[in-house]
Design an enzyme around this catalytic site. Structure first.
Site, PDB file in Angstrom:
ATOM      1  N   CYS A  22       1.108  -1.199   0.032  1.00 52.33           N
ATOM      2  CA  CYS A  22      -0.077  -0.164   0.292  1.00 52.33           C
ATOM      3  C   CYS A  22       0.977   1.608   0.344  1.00 52.33           C
ATOM      4  O   CYS A  22       1.357   1.427   0.440  1.00 52.33           O
ATOM      5  CB  CYS A  22      -0.659   0.102   0.784  1.00 52.33           C
ATOM      6  SG  CYS A  22      -1.846   1.156   1.391  1.00 52.33           S
ATOM      7  N   PRO A  23       0.758   2.200  -0.970  1.00 53.32           N
ATOM      8  CA  PRO A  23      -1.037   2.527  -1.968  1.00 53.32           C
ATOM      9  C   PRO A  23      -0.065   2.247  -3.237  1.00 53.32           C
ATOM     10  O   PRO A  23      -1.414   2.006  -4.031  1.00 53.32           O
ATOM     11  CB  PRO A  23      -0.657   4.066  -2.062  1.00 53.32           C
ATOM     12  CG  PRO A  23       0.612   3.881  -1.540  1.00 53.32           C
ATOM     13  CD  PRO A  23       2.266   3.552  -0.999  1.00 53.32           C
TER      14      PRO A  23
END
Length: 83
Positions: A22-23
């Site tokens: 993430c992201p």
């Protein structure tokens, strides 16, 4: 393309985000769906456990349909029909 998401050929495009965290998986999904048409199915493969939360939110926010999701051996697979 077929509607059976148990069939490994039942998608129009694939995105492998294995090894990314993430992201990055969601950012790559945003880029990929820009190149696709409404109604097409995107298969996403990920290893980041955060995608179990992020991918459904991505679909809900953008109006895409999460057709199927499953996990096995620390790998997460999603089938998404684009809005």
């Amino acid at each position: 393309m077929t509607d059976n998401t148990d069939d490994p050929n039942a998608f129009d495009a694939a995105l492998d985000t294995t090894g990314l965290y993430c992201p990055e998986p969601i950012m790559l999904m945003h880029n990929k769906v820009r190149d696709m048409a409404s109604g097409q199915v995107l298969k996403v493969v990920a290893t980041d456990p955060a995608t179990t939360r992020d991918v459904p939110k991505f679909c809900q926010f953008l109006g895409h349909e999460l057709l199927n999701q499953h996990s096995a051996d620390d790998q997460y697979t999603y089938f998404i029909r684009l809005a």
